[in-house]
Enzyme design. Structure first.
Site, PDB file in Angstrom:
ATOM      1  N   GLU C  60      82.339  31.393  93.577  1.00 40.94           N
ATOM      2  CA  GLU C  60      83.105  32.266  93.769  1.00 40.94           C
ATOM      3  C   GLU C  60      83.816  32.002  95.219  1.00 40.94           C
ATOM      4  OE1 GLU C  60      80.150  32.586  92.661  1.00 40.94           O
ATOM      5  OE2 GLU C  60      80.228  34.151  91.068  1.00 40.94           O
ATOM      6  N   HIS C 129      72.076  42.788  91.794  1.00 43.05           N
ATOM      7  CA  HIS C 129      73.345  43.061  90.848  1.00 43.05           C
ATOM      8  C   HIS C 129      73.878  44.588  90.910  1.00 43.05           C
ATOM      9  CE1 HIS C 129      72.288  39.341  89.168  1.00 43.05           C
ATOM     10  NE2 HIS C 129      73.417  39.100  88.555  1.00 43.05           N
TER      11      HIS C 129
HETATM   12  C1  LIG Z   1      76.821  33.572  92.100  1.00 38.72           C
HETATM   13  C2  LIG Z   1      76.743  34.301  90.488  1.00 38.72           C
HETATM   14  N1  LIG Z   1      77.865  34.128  90.078  1.00 38.72           N
HETATM   15  C3  LIG Z   1      78.018  34.510  88.650  1.00 38.72           C
HETATM   16  C4  LIG Z   1      76.856  34.871  88.058  1.00 38.72           C
HETATM   17  C5  LIG Z   1      76.796  35.395  86.466  1.00 38.72           C
HETATM   18  N2  LIG Z   1      75.947  34.281  85.805  1.00 38.72           N
HETATM   19  C6  LIG Z   1      74.621  34.665  85.380  1.00 38.72           C
HETATM   20  S1  LIG Z   1      73.855  33.452  84.617  1.00 38.72           S
HETATM   21  C7  LIG Z   1      75.327  32.435  84.857  1.00 38.72           C
HETATM   22  C8  LIG Z   1      75.501  31.190  84.246  1.00 38.72           C
HETATM   23  C9  LIG Z   1      74.556  30.205  84.962  1.00 38.72           C
HETATM   24  O1  LIG Z   1      74.539  28.894  84.190  1.00 38.72           O
HETATM   25  P1  LIG Z   1      73.361  27.863  84.578  1.00 38.72           P
HETATM   26  O2  LIG Z   1      73.014  27.774  86.046  1.00 38.72           O
HETATM   27  O3  LIG Z   1      73.625  26.688  83.760  1.00 38.72           O
HETATM   28  O4  LIG Z   1      71.940  28.504  84.052  1.00 38.72           O
HETATM   29  P2  LIG Z   1      71.451  29.092  82.438  1.00 38.72           P
HETATM   30  O5  LIG Z   1      71.819  30.318  82.326  1.00 38.72           O
HETATM   31  O6  LIG Z   1      72.356  27.893  81.652  1.00 38.72           O
HETATM   32  O7  LIG Z   1      70.115  28.681  82.467  1.00 38.72           O
HETATM   33  C10 LIG Z   1      76.291  33.013  85.383  1.00 38.72           C
HETATM   34  C11 LIG Z   1      77.979  32.656  85.756  1.00 38.72           C
HETATM   35  C12 LIG Z   1      75.615  35.151  88.982  1.00 38.72           C
HETATM   36  N3  LIG Z   1      74.579  35.549  88.287  1.00 38.72           N
HETATM   37  N4  LIG Z   1      75.644  34.761  90.312  1.00 38.72           N
END
Ligand SMILES: Cc1ncc(C[n+]2csc(CCOP(=O)(O)OP(=O)(O)O)c2C)c(N)n1
Ligand SMILES: Cc1ncc(C[n+]2csc(CCOP(=O)(O)OP(=O)(O)O)c2C)c(N)n1
Ligand SMILES: [Mg+2]
Ligand SMILES: [Mg+2]
Lengths: 327, 363, 327, 363
Positions: C60, C129
């Site tokens: 972000e 959230h």
């Molecule tokens: C700082 C932030 N930005 C966006 C989100 C929304 N979000 C939740 S899970 C996710 C994907 C995360 O991917 P990864 O780290 O690969 O974990 P996975 O879900 O694949 O286990 C996003 C973008 C968030 N929770 N926190």
């Protein structure tokens, strides 16, 4: 009582508690070998070594987060924000983790953490290096936020903060590091959540925190010459917020002026007005006046900077307005 | 005792031939072998997790679970393998995809499910929900909702372990999507630095399931060899096939020990796949093909482990029993959650502060 | 007039302006191929391609900063915060760069940037959230901060925001994405800095923004049954803050209740109280009442979450209090 | 035209033998040579910057400059070399150590000095001070005070250049201390990614002066080979001796061209040394030894360039004249600043918004 500077009082609180409690460590940028940009931690690395006085890379989010982890695992870290202006980079860690961990873990973990550093303007550091963040952090439940204005308070509140089981946002008035004052000998704490009556008076209540407190004392002197008796209240604790002390004062004076260098909107002064109009509605003989900083990023030039912050004259005039002595 | 390997990166891939004879750690060798009994035990735990997740997903569809729900299906071998080597006093921390980590560390699945249901019997009293499981007693220091936000915490905990003279370590789980966030960079750099004075026994476990929500690794970074990023911080590392429990166990045993002995961070890239949508609200999965998912389903760590066990002579009926028992356990957890009372309304105002601040209600 | 959802109104504003102005691009996480977590940008990548609908990594701070750079170099980027909860990671970029660049560059550069996304609670996303950040961002000069509550406003304000030469913090009410309402055909703007009288009344002024606006309309209906005529004001613009509309209303009703799901201290409601007690001191027949969220991080459990936010009953009771119909 | 080199990293060190014959770019060769006249021109500019900084430091000590003051003394060859290859439409962005960058891009030293003095004739009207010089007309998009905070901006500007179909590039200057900040990580990763579609003509110029305030590179990261960190983002890079103007020019010419032609980011690590305190308030310099500073003073890019010019046959008297003229220029700038009026108080409330918002005064 010993006379010492705000800076030395602060340092002695940390050093004494580090002597007493091994779980206390310091983290921050150039707090060790360099001696601290504002010399608050000067000498501590020699006394306590680099495992307790931890020089970090320039990564406010990272080391604040690491300190949260330390706190969760049994330590009592004190993080120095070289200045609070850099804390926006740690805002996520402070607001999303430190403030909320106890709650969203259902009470399974605590975060006994102090984050401290200088705050506020006045030395021409311009837009990116001038913020007064009491209201900004004070908004969030889970944090305790304080803003001591005297050597005694800064020592007593720091001792309290280190021992507090919750995260404490410790906003020092950078402009006051050099001021001197009496500080009790030995171990003492100044509890949170209690404003301080810095000067008693009967005609009007002047309310502030941080570097505006000494300014209000000056204002009170000048008002006295005009036969106006001003009570000066130093909020000191922002969250928890002490409604009682200000309400009580206004019940007596019926008039209040609240002063801050912070921007006017959605601020500590807004809250003071909101509280007073609610809790002292029938006692107020005039609307509460706010005196705040100009609604601009802080300018560099000396004359502009001075004009950007509340002045003695503005406060005096506000006090006279609530007394209907001028418009 | 075999000493920790200091030679850095090592690739363990699914294609690598495996020694199938029974046995435990072999001195001076990279390979750890488990006998069928041990593997059956792991199988059971993995199946329990999978069926827990299935039950949770069903409950979400039924509207019994609110908010977000991120399940671990397909990735079980990773947490299973690493958590197996935790010792008393060790800590873990992970993101919001945290059910498996909590349960494997001893959290009662009933309390976990009740949390998902938002009940007063939930593991964090219904206050955190799916994303914020904690089982501090078992060393599980939480699930976190801000991508990357927990990574610095894990590094700090590792410092605390050494600072306090304890020999515990931290297993720090994080996703491929979080690796491109500043929080990872700053924390990994601190870990590398603190590791120089042996003050950071932190095992970084990158759960590379190849997507951060709908964004594939290729669309998130130009340098897709993610494990190599550890090198920027002076952190040695290796990659492991996270769909293969035995491969994970082998690496986990060695890596955990190494971190404990050296006080230095070590990096893992566990390559796996999320066989399910990102979260319960990811309906379309426009970002990947059915074909891709199907191909990976063939590598499902649970079915491949089952096949291996059959090869080793374990009876199908025994596996069947395990699955049935696990189903029952998951159903029981769901039943418990369903029947549990909502949190008492007074709980709204507790746990904000440990001390000294009266908390005001809404209004 | 066409009837459309808040979500579709928002999307149409962006799509139409992208058609008209090639300098407009979108950046954010999963806004393209995935279609947007809340489907606000759904389909736009097909229409405008990946150079204008830019899927970003989860960074972000980085992509908000990049968008600021784009804005300084002649583009008009719109950043999606998947939810505003993640914006703490971009707080430094927003507060230190976007808000202040024009000032500290002495007017040499502008930052025509929109940052938008859903904000506010209500769907059990729990502590990390759930935030309502109107006051948090509204505090900073240099930003414009808006919080539209209707399909018409969200479209008109988005069109205005995109064309605005300054950075705009566009706080959508996530809970309202699905609500429907009439939206004028064609190109229209809703200017900033003007609150909206959502319903006229004469006995009490109810003030809110975002998802509390429809709630206040419900409250007004119920008050009507008690023969109380409530005026409902939707602030919509947080900075600039429209004092006039609320003061004018209170001059008529003499009573006000301000409602927010935000935490009480140092908030939008504090400001409303501060302004009213100052500008309408003699008009107020009762202290302004605030109804705010509980001073806790947002809980997950449904019953706790409901209890954490202002309820219709609480607002009715506050309205009755300012009318001295109850204590 | 020589095509851009695609072969990644290349080391240019001060020890490398230099071709001393006169000449300009040679096709197909890495080495660029400058004749004595050209070098004299660079010498003049570098001396002007140095003496400007000296005058500013003096004014600070006299209390004529407030706030912070960070001077560039010792690092002049870096900005000189790179800025030399800017073309119309190119942009630069840097941190708070920004006087040289502004002046080299055509900002009037008088207006820069007046800014430092906080005068109304300052380049940003006295509003920003030393840390926030802008000369947008000349492509200088600012000095920034938050370490690392400007890095994402530079990447976004580079995207804008391509998006708008312009052939400009961005030179993005940043310090060694900022490399460990999340802002660098996120921005570099975006740059690498956008570079894949040729949308990021951004030249990253790491001004590695070996300290971030009082923290040496060794105490800031375990992986001290800073340039290698570019590799995490798929960004090719090279290192250059930033004390050696000719080495910098050679790399700068090639790197700038390469970025322009490819639309991809490229990384530079320019190794140099801050011969002065970090800022005007860094009195003690406890973090480095006098001996170390003395040793580096021998590599002072200005004195070594002078020696080289003498070798090439330039008269000492000519250099002397240049120094005298530069001194005069600096003094004039100081005089101008000193005599300039403070900003008009009405300026306090302007430039907050471009449109539509009345701004309230203090009180
Ligand atoms: C700082 C932030 N930005 C966006 C989100 C929304 N979000 C939740 S899970 C996710 C994907 C995360 O991917 P990864 O780290 O690969 O974990 P996975 O879900 O694949 O286990 C996003 C973008 C968030 N929770 N926190
Ligand atoms: C985020 C942030 N943290 C801390 C500071 C205080 N500070 C100013 S300059 C500096 C050192 C930066 O070092 P480097 O990036 O190497 O640049 P150099 O000063 O050597 O040119 C620090 C820590 C700051 N300005 N911003
Ligand atoms: Mg992933
Ligand atoms: Mg440096």
């Amino acid at each position: 009582m010993a006379v010492m500077t705000y800076r030395d009082a602060l340092r002695s609180a940390m050093a004494e508690e580090m002597e007493r409690d091994e779980s206390v460590v310091l983290l921050g940028e150039d707090i060790g070998i360099y001696g601290g940009t504002h010399l608050v931690t000067n000498g501590l690395i020699d006394q306590f070594g680099p495992k307790r006085v931890i020089d970090t890379p320039i990564a406010e989010g990272g080391f604040t987060g690491a300190a949260i982890g330390m706190a969760m695992a049994g330590m009592r870290p004190i993080v120095e924000m070289m200045t609070w202006n850099f804390s926006f980079l740690a805002a996520d860690q402070i607001i999303q983790n430190a403030a909320k961990l106890r709650y969203f873990s259902g009470g399974q973990v605590n975060v006994p953490l102090v984050i401290r550093g200088p705050n506020g303007g006045g030395v021409q550091l311009s837009a990116q290096h001038t913020h007064s963040l009491e209201g900004f952090y004070g908004h969030f439940p889970g944090l305790k936020v304080v803003s001591p204005a005297t050597p005694e308070d800064v020592k007593g509140m720091m001792l309290h903060a280190i021992r507090d089981p919750d995260p404490v946002i410790f906003l020092e008035a950078g402009a006051l590091y050099g001021i001197k004052g009496e500080v009790p000998e030995g171990d003492f704490e100044v509890e949170f959540g209690k404003a301080r009556v810095a000067r008693e008076g009967s005609d009007v209540t002047l309310i502030a925190y941080g570097r505006q407190v000494p300014m209000l004392l000056k204002v009170a002197d000048q008002l006295e010459e005009q036969d106006i008796s001003a009570e000066v209240i130093d909020l000191r604790s922002i969250r928890p917020f002490d409604k009682e002390t200000i309400v009580e004062s206004v019940r007596k004076t019926h008039r209040a002026v609240v002063v801050q260098e912070q921007w006017r909107y959605f601020s500590v002064a807004s809250e003071v007005c909101a509280v007073l109009q609610h809790e002292a509605f029938d006692d107020l003989d005039a609307p509460v006046e706010r005196v705040s900083g100009a609604e601009v990023p802080a300018p560099y030039a000396r004359n502009l900077e001075i004009a950007a912050f509340p002045s003695v004259e503005q406060v005096i005039s506000a006090a006279r307005r609530v007394l209907y002595l001028e418009k | 005792m075999r000493t920790a390997r200091e030679d850095g990166k090592r690739q363990t891939s699914a294609a690598e031939p495996k020694n199938t004879s029974a046995g435990h750690v072999r001195e001076g060798q990279a390979q750890v072998q488990f006998d069928a009994e041990a593997l059956v035990g792991f199988y059971q735990q993995m199946v329990e997790i999978r069926l827990f997740e299935d039950a949770a997903s069903k409950a979400f569809r039924q509207g019994k679970i609110g908010g977000y729900l991120h399940v671990y299906s397909g990735q079980e071998a990773v947490a299973m393998g690493f958590i197996n080597y935790l010792q008393e006093g060790d800590l873990t921390i992970t993101a919001y995809r945290d059910h498996a980590h909590a349960i494997l560390q001893g959290a009662d699945p009933k309390a976990v499910m009740a949390e998902l249901y938002g009940k007063g019997t939930g593991i964090v009293k219904g206050k955190g929900g799916s994303m914020h499981l904690f089982h501090a007693e078992g060393g599980m220091m939480g699930g976190y909702g801000i991508v990357g936000g927990h990574i610095p915490l894990g590094v700090g905990m590792a410092y605390a372990k050494r600072y306090r003279g304890e020999d515990g370590i931290v297993q720090l789980y994080y996703g491929d999507g979080s690796m491109h966030n500043g929080a990872f960079h700053e924390a990994a750099n601190l870990a590398g630095l603190w590791g120089k004075s042996e003050m950071c026994p932190c095992l970084f476990i990158l759960e590379n399931n190849q997507y951060g929500m709908g964004t594939s690794v290729e669309r998130a970074t130009a340098m897709t060899d993610l494990g190599k990023k550890y090198e920027s911080y002076g952190i040695e590392w290796e990659r492991v096939d996270g769909m293969d429990l035995e491969a994970v166990l082998e690496v986990a045993e060695r890596a955990t020990k190494r971190v404990r002995e050296t006080g230095k961070p070590y990096g893992i890239e566990a390559y796996s796949y999320r066989l399910v949508p990102h979260g319960a609200a990811d309906f379309l999965e426009k970002y990947r093909t059915k074909e891709e998912v199907r191909k990976w389903r063939e590598k499902d760590p649970i079915t491949t482990l089952a096949a291996r066990l059959l090869d080793m002579g374990v009876e199908e009926s025994r596996l069947e029993e395990i699955r049935a028992a696990a189903k029952e356990k998951a159903d029981e957890a769901a039943k418990f959650a369903d029947e549990s009372p909502e949190p008492d309304l007074s709980e709204l105002l507790t746990d904000v502060y440990a001390e000294g601040v009266p908390v005001e209600a809404a209004g």
